[in-house]
Design a protein around this motif. Structure first.
Motif, PDB file in Angstrom:
ATOM      1  N   ARG A  78       0.819  -1.215   0.000  1.00 21.53           N
ATOM      2  CA  ARG A  78       0.000   0.000   0.000  1.00 21.53           C
ATOM      3  C   ARG A  78       0.849   1.260   0.000  1.00 21.53           C
ATOM      4  NH1 ARG A  78      -2.531  -4.130   1.615  1.00 21.53           N
ATOM      5  NH2 ARG A  78      -4.696  -4.489   1.032  1.00 21.53           N
ATOM      6  N   ASP A  98     -11.459  -9.963  -6.645  1.00 17.93           N
ATOM      7  CA  ASP A  98     -11.974  -9.190  -5.527  1.00 17.93           C
ATOM      8  C   ASP A  98     -10.823  -8.318  -5.006  1.00 17.93           C
ATOM      9  OD1 ASP A  98     -13.526  -8.224  -3.463  1.00 17.93           O
ATOM     10  OD2 ASP A  98     -13.190  -9.977  -2.190  1.00 17.93           O
ATOM     11  N   GLN A  99     -10.742  -7.083  -5.516  1.00 19.26           N
ATOM     12  CA  GLN A  99      -9.673  -6.162  -5.140  1.00 19.26           C
ATOM     13  C   GLN A  99     -10.199  -5.132  -4.144  1.00 19.26           C
ATOM     14  OE1 GLN A  99      -9.139  -5.571  -9.498  1.00 19.26           O
ATOM     15  NE2 GLN A  99      -6.981  -5.274  -8.928  1.00 19.26           N
ATOM     16  N   ASP A 100      -9.303  -4.670  -3.270  1.00 17.33           N
ATOM     17  CA  ASP A 100      -9.703  -3.635  -2.318  1.00 17.33           C
ATOM     18  C   ASP A 100      -9.685  -2.258  -2.975  1.00 17.33           C
ATOM     19  OD1 ASP A 100      -7.068  -2.644  -2.287  1.00 17.33           O
ATOM     20  OD2 ASP A 100      -6.595  -3.485  -0.321  1.00 17.33           O
ATOM     21  N   GLU A 101      -9.913  -1.224  -2.198  1.00 19.36           N
ATOM     22  CA  GLU A 101      -9.997   0.139  -2.738  1.00 19.36           C
ATOM     23  C   GLU A 101      -8.691   0.628  -3.360  1.00 19.36           C
ATOM     24  OE1 GLU A 101      -8.885   0.484   1.639  1.00 19.36           O
ATOM     25  OE2 GLU A 101     -10.254  -0.744   0.463  1.00 19.36           O
ATOM     26  N   HIS A 102      -7.585  -0.029  -3.075  1.00 20.02           N
ATOM     27  CA  HIS A 102      -6.285   0.341  -3.648  1.00 20.02           C
ATOM     28  C   HIS A 102      -5.953  -0.469  -4.895  1.00 20.02           C
ATOM     29  CE1 HIS A 102      -5.554   2.676  -0.044  1.00 20.02           C
ATOM     30  NE2 HIS A 102      -5.874   1.611   0.663  1.00 20.02           N
ATOM     31  N   TRP A 105      -5.389  -7.305  -4.762  1.00 19.37           N
ATOM     32  CA  TRP A 105      -6.056  -8.599  -4.682  1.00 19.37           C
ATOM     33  C   TRP A 105      -5.262  -9.469  -3.722  1.00 19.37           C
ATOM     34  CZ3 TRP A 105      -4.026 -13.327  -6.951  1.00 19.37           C
ATOM     35  CH2 TRP A 105      -4.904 -14.424  -6.821  1.00 19.37           C
ATOM     36  N   THR A 106      -5.956 -10.153  -2.831  1.00 18.24           N
ATOM     37  CA  THR A 106      -5.300 -11.080  -1.915  1.00 18.24           C
ATOM     38  C   THR A 106      -5.526 -12.500  -2.409  1.00 18.24           C
ATOM     39  OG1 THR A 106      -5.608  -9.554  -0.063  1.00 18.24           O
ATOM     40  CG2 THR A 106      -5.110 -11.854   0.480  1.00 18.24           C
ATOM     41  N   GLN A 112      -0.421 -10.519  -1.568  1.00 23.03           N
ATOM     42  CA  GLN A 112      -1.209  -9.389  -2.043  1.00 23.03           C
ATOM     43  C   GLN A 112      -0.573  -8.852  -3.314  1.00 23.03           C
ATOM     44  OE1 GLN A 112      -1.655  -6.567   1.133  1.00 23.03           O
ATOM     45  NE2 GLN A 112      -2.351  -8.130   2.566  1.00 23.03           N
TER      46      GLN A 112
END
Length: 132
Positions: A78, A98-102, A105-106, A112
């Motif tokens: 991050r 399924d990616q986060d706001e940044h 993807w995990t 990550q």
């Protein structure tokens, strides 16, 4: 036999990427990613990446592949994303992940990963490994 004594694992790897946009590639890899420039010849732009060499071959045309061609293992994904974003790097989104706001993807094992493109559309990545 001589071929039995050659161990490529004992030698540094040389990485290759293509570019049809050498001026943009030079600026991106040097100024945005911060790679030290070694040489800019009529054939390739050469950078130092850690102990390795990255040769960006100058081509008249290039169609990027659909998969990641180069990536970096990082300690804090991050923080790296934030730093690159301030230099204009946009991170890719995929409807299949399924990616986060940044844009991270995990993977099932906890690694990550985030992806971005160079000026030629080559897919590059950052990976923060779950187990170093």
């Amino acid at each position: 036999m001589i071929w039995e004594s050659i161990m490529l694992s004992d030698h540094d790897i040389v990485l290759f990427l293509p570019t049809a946009k050498p001026d943009q590639a030079l600026a991106f890899y040097r100024d945005v990613l911060g790679l030290p420039l070694v040489e800019d010849s009529p054939f390739a732009i050469v950078f130092r990446v850690g102990k390795h060499m990255l040769r960006i071959q100058k081509l008249s045309a290039h169609t990027p592949g659909a998969h990641t061609v180069l990536g970096w293992g990082v300690g804090d994904i991050r923080a790296e994303i934030a730093g690159l974003a301030t230099r204009g790097v946009a991170f890719n989104r995929s409807p299949r992940l399924d990616q986060d706001e940044h844009g991270v993807w995990t993977a099932p094992g906890g690694d990550q990963v985030a992806w971005f493109n160079d000026p030629d559309g080559n897919s590059l990545s950052l990976t923060q490994f779950a187990h170093d």
